[in-house]
Design an enzyme around this catalytic site. Structure first.
Site, PDB file in Angstrom:
ATOM      1  CG  ASN A   1      24.793  42.669  49.443  1.00  0.00           C
ATOM      2  OD1 ASN A   1      26.010  42.807  49.516  1.00  0.00           O
ATOM      3  ND2 ASN A   1      24.221  41.492  49.209  1.00  0.00           N
TER       4      ASN A   1
ATOM      5  CE  LYS B   1      21.047  35.438  60.433  1.00  0.00           C
ATOM      6  NZ  LYS B   1      21.363  36.826  60.234  1.00  0.00           N
TER       7      LYS B   1
ATOM      8  CE  LYS C   1      21.498  31.281  58.213  1.00  0.00           C
ATOM      9  NZ  LYS C   1      21.594  31.938  56.934  1.00  0.00           N
TER      10      LYS C   1
HETATM   11  O1  PMT Z   1      32.387  42.321  52.131  1.00  0.00           O
HETATM   12  P1  PMT Z   1      32.654  43.445  53.117  1.00  0.00           P
HETATM   13  O2  PMT Z   1      32.370  44.802  52.498  1.00  0.00           O
HETATM   14  O3  PMT Z   1      33.996  43.346  53.764  1.00  0.00           O
HETATM   15  O4  PMT Z   1      31.560  43.307  54.298  1.00  0.00           O
HETATM   16  C1  PMT Z   1      31.627  42.249  55.202  1.00  0.00           C
HETATM   17  C2  PMT Z   1      30.238  41.699  55.545  1.00  0.00           C
HETATM   18  C3  PMT Z   1      29.433  42.740  56.279  1.00  0.00           C
HETATM   19  C4  PMT Z   1      29.493  41.270  54.265  1.00  0.00           C
HETATM   20  C5  PMT Z   1      30.504  40.433  56.460  1.00  0.00           C
HETATM   21  O5  PMT Z   1      31.180  40.819  57.598  1.00  0.00           O
HETATM   22  C6  PMT Z   1      29.185  39.746  56.846  1.00  0.00           C
HETATM   23  O6  PMT Z   1      28.544  40.083  57.830  1.00  0.00           O
HETATM   24  N1  PMT Z   1      28.762  38.741  56.035  1.00  0.00           N
HETATM   25  C7  PMT Z   1      27.471  38.059  56.170  1.00  0.00           C
HETATM   26  C8  PMT Z   1      26.420  38.876  55.485  1.00  0.00           C
HETATM   27  C9  PMT Z   1      25.054  38.233  55.534  1.00  0.00           C
HETATM   28  O7  PMT Z   1      24.488  37.987  54.523  1.00  0.00           O
HETATM   29  O8  PMT Z   1      24.635  37.905  56.717  1.00  0.00           O
HETATM   30  P2  PMT Z   1      23.201  37.154  56.984  1.00  0.00           P
HETATM   31  O9  PMT Z   1      22.987  37.370  58.432  1.00  0.00           O
HETATM   32  O10 PMT Z   1      22.163  37.597  56.047  1.00  0.00           O
HETATM   33  O11 PMT Z   1      23.522  35.639  56.667  1.00  0.00           O
HETATM   34  C10 PMT Z   1      23.948  34.719  57.689  1.00  0.00           C
HETATM   35  C11 PMT Z   1      24.895  33.704  57.100  1.00  0.00           C
HETATM   36  O12 PMT Z   1      24.210  32.901  56.129  1.00  0.00           O
HETATM   37  C12 PMT Z   1      26.096  34.291  56.373  1.00  0.00           C
HETATM   38  O13 PMT Z   1      27.214  33.469  56.647  1.00  0.00           O
HETATM   39  C13 PMT Z   1      25.712  34.213  54.896  1.00  0.00           C
HETATM   40  O14 PMT Z   1      26.852  34.046  54.058  1.00  0.00           O
HETATM   41  C14 PMT Z   1      24.839  32.955  54.873  1.00  0.00           C
HETATM   42  N2  PMT Z   1      23.780  32.961  53.854  1.00  0.00           N
HETATM   43  C15 PMT Z   1      22.805  33.904  53.867  1.00  0.00           C
HETATM   44  C16 PMT Z   1      21.786  33.849  52.924  1.00  0.00           C
HETATM   45  C17 PMT Z   1      21.805  32.827  51.973  1.00  0.00           C
HETATM   46  N3  PMT Z   1      20.875  32.747  51.022  1.00  0.00           N
HETATM   47  N4  PMT Z   1      22.789  31.915  51.976  1.00  0.00           N
HETATM   48  C18 PMT Z   1      23.776  31.964  52.905  1.00  0.00           C
HETATM   49  O15 PMT Z   1      24.678  31.128  52.921  1.00  0.00           O
END
Ligand code: PMT
Length: 407
Positions: free
Chosen positions: A211, A338, A342
């Site tokens: 991504n 979330k 989580k």
């Molecule tokens: O890296 P940059 O270019 O600065 O961009 C920043 C960002 C957009 C990546 C950051 O601000 C952000 O939003 N990060 C979370 C991205 C994400 O995967 O969000 P999610 O909504 O899919 O996941 C929710 C949470 O669960 C996140 O804390 C993620 O790290 C965690 N997760 C998700 C999937 C997974 N398999 N394991 C996880 O721990």
């Protein structure tokens, strides 16, 4: 800013010893009391007299050269220091320290030390990459030492690469930030795991699913947490930006590797911040040869990866868990979901479709949701300023937890 701070500078033998002389001078200029121990090899590069003149203190080189009969020098120096800097640190000294060897004035003093120890390695790029050196650095991290990573550039051996002692100005700045934070930050001494960047899920040797995460948000948090005196373990997917000085960088590729790295360290952590954009799916089969293209369509079968944050949420005891939510719609609803699913203490939501927010930008626009039902909406800010705000919220949660435990 370093007035009355007592810094013990341990200088080991490499060409970067000349920079340690500049470091001594700059530390003294900021008001610190500096005492210097030179290893035998370091004294071959620059004489003890130089360090004596710059620090205005006696310089130590030999464990058995007791200058004051009232005290035992290596114990006295270890007790005296507020902070110990090993700069430059050679591979040899790093190996000795990692294994508790005490065969010279520096290693003996360090074995008797209770003050924080910061190590600034300087060596040839291949030496720095050697598995033995990496292993020793990991051991020292686990013992609580902090590392000031070497910079990249031209090395005295003729190579260009990572291995140059960090510039004295930068080291002084880190020391100043450390003491400033020590006086004010509740994050001082806390261990924080930060996940950052994307993960790569391998299809075959030339292709992967990933991504747009650049790691900027996570690295900004790491930089700010270090500034506030925390011990930061930065578990990072592949990114193109340098790690902030002072963090322990754990490089990973896939969601599974990130999961393993987080799990291994979780029990020792106080706080976890998940900024990484972890892939939710990976190819069911990863081929070890390049898949050849064929006529017509093809189907790539995917399977779920582990949800790192969710698993940490199930396992957490005293840890504070902060997740991010990258959304494109229904931001509040999904962020609240979330928070519960989580078992997180806080979710930082960003709408990645908004201009100036989310992936790749130097800025972000976030809303912070907490378990007590409160939310804090922040305007467009630099990622560093967002990081500062998030750490402020974490600090206030820590205070609430402390008050709760004391009541
Ligand atoms: O890296 P940059 O270019 O600065 O961009 C920043 C960002 C957009 C990546 C950051 O601000 C952000 O939003 N990060 C979370 C991205 C994400 O995967 O969000 P999610 O909504 O899919 O996941 C929710 C949470 O669960 C996140 O804390 C993620 O790290 C965690 N997760 C998700 C999937 C997974 N398999 N394991 C996880 O721990």
């Amino acid at each position: 800013m370093l007035k009355e701070k007592k810094i013990l500078l341990c200088v080991t033998g490499g060409i970067a010893v000349y920079k340690a002389a500049a470091l001594t001078s700059k530390l003294v200029q900021t008001g610190a009391h500096v005492k210097v121990i030179l290893s035998e090899s370091a004294a071959k590069f620059v004489t003890p007299l130089t360090f004596q003149a710059l620090s205005r203190n006696a310089v130590y080189t030999d464990t058995f050269d007791e200058k004051n009969p009232q005290v035992i020098a290596h114990i006295d120096l270890a007790d005296w220091a507020d902070l110990i800097l090993v700069a430059p640190a050679t591979a040899n000294t790093i190996a000795k320290l990692a294994n508790g060897i005490a065969d010279n004035m520096i290693t003996t003093t360090l074995l008797a030390a209770t003050a924080p120890v910061w190590i600034a390695p300087a060596m040839n790029v291949h030496m720095y990459d050697h598995p033995a050196v990496k292993r020793n650095i990991t051991l020292l991290y686990e013992d609580g030492c902090r590392f000031i990573e070497p910079g990249e550039g031209y090395l005295a051996c003729g190579y260009v690469g990572k291995g140059r002692l960090e510039e004295p100005e930068k080291i002084v700045k880190l020391v100043q930030e450390y003491f400033a934070a020590e006086d004010r930050s509740p994050l001082q001494g806390k261990t924080i795991i930060i996940t950052a960047g994307p993960t790569r899920e391998r299809i075959d040797p030339v292709r992967f699913i990933s991504n747009h995460s650049t790691g900027k948000m996570g690295y900004a948090l790491a930089q700010e947490a270090i500034k506030q005196g925390a011990r930061v373990q930065l578990i990072s997917g592949p990114v193109q930006i340098p790690a902030p000085a002072g963090v322990e960088l754990i490089k990973v590729e896939s969601a599974e590797e990130m999961y393993q790295a987080a799990m291994e360290r979780f029990d020792q952590a106080d706080i976890v911040i998940g900024t990484a954009a972890v892939a939710d799916y990976r190819p069911k089969t990863s081929f070890d040869y390049k898949i050849k293209k064929q006529a017509g369509e093809t189907v790539l079968e995917l399977e779920r990866t582990k949800d790192i944050l969710m698993e940490l949420g199930q396992r957490k005891s005293r840890q504070l868990l902060v997740g991010f939510a990258a959304e494109t719609n229904n931001v509040e609803e999904y962020a609240q979901r979330k928070l519960l699913n989580k078992n997180a203490d806080m979710i930082v939501a960003n709408n990645v479709k908004q201009q100036g927010a989310g992936f790749g930008t130097d800025t972000n626009i976030v809303t912070i949701f907490k378990r007590d039902g409160t939310k804090k909406q922040l305007p467009l800010m630099t990622k560093l300023a967002v990081a500062e705000q998030i750490l402020e919220e974490i600090t206030s949660l820590l205070k609430d937890l402390g008050n709760h435990e004391n009541s």
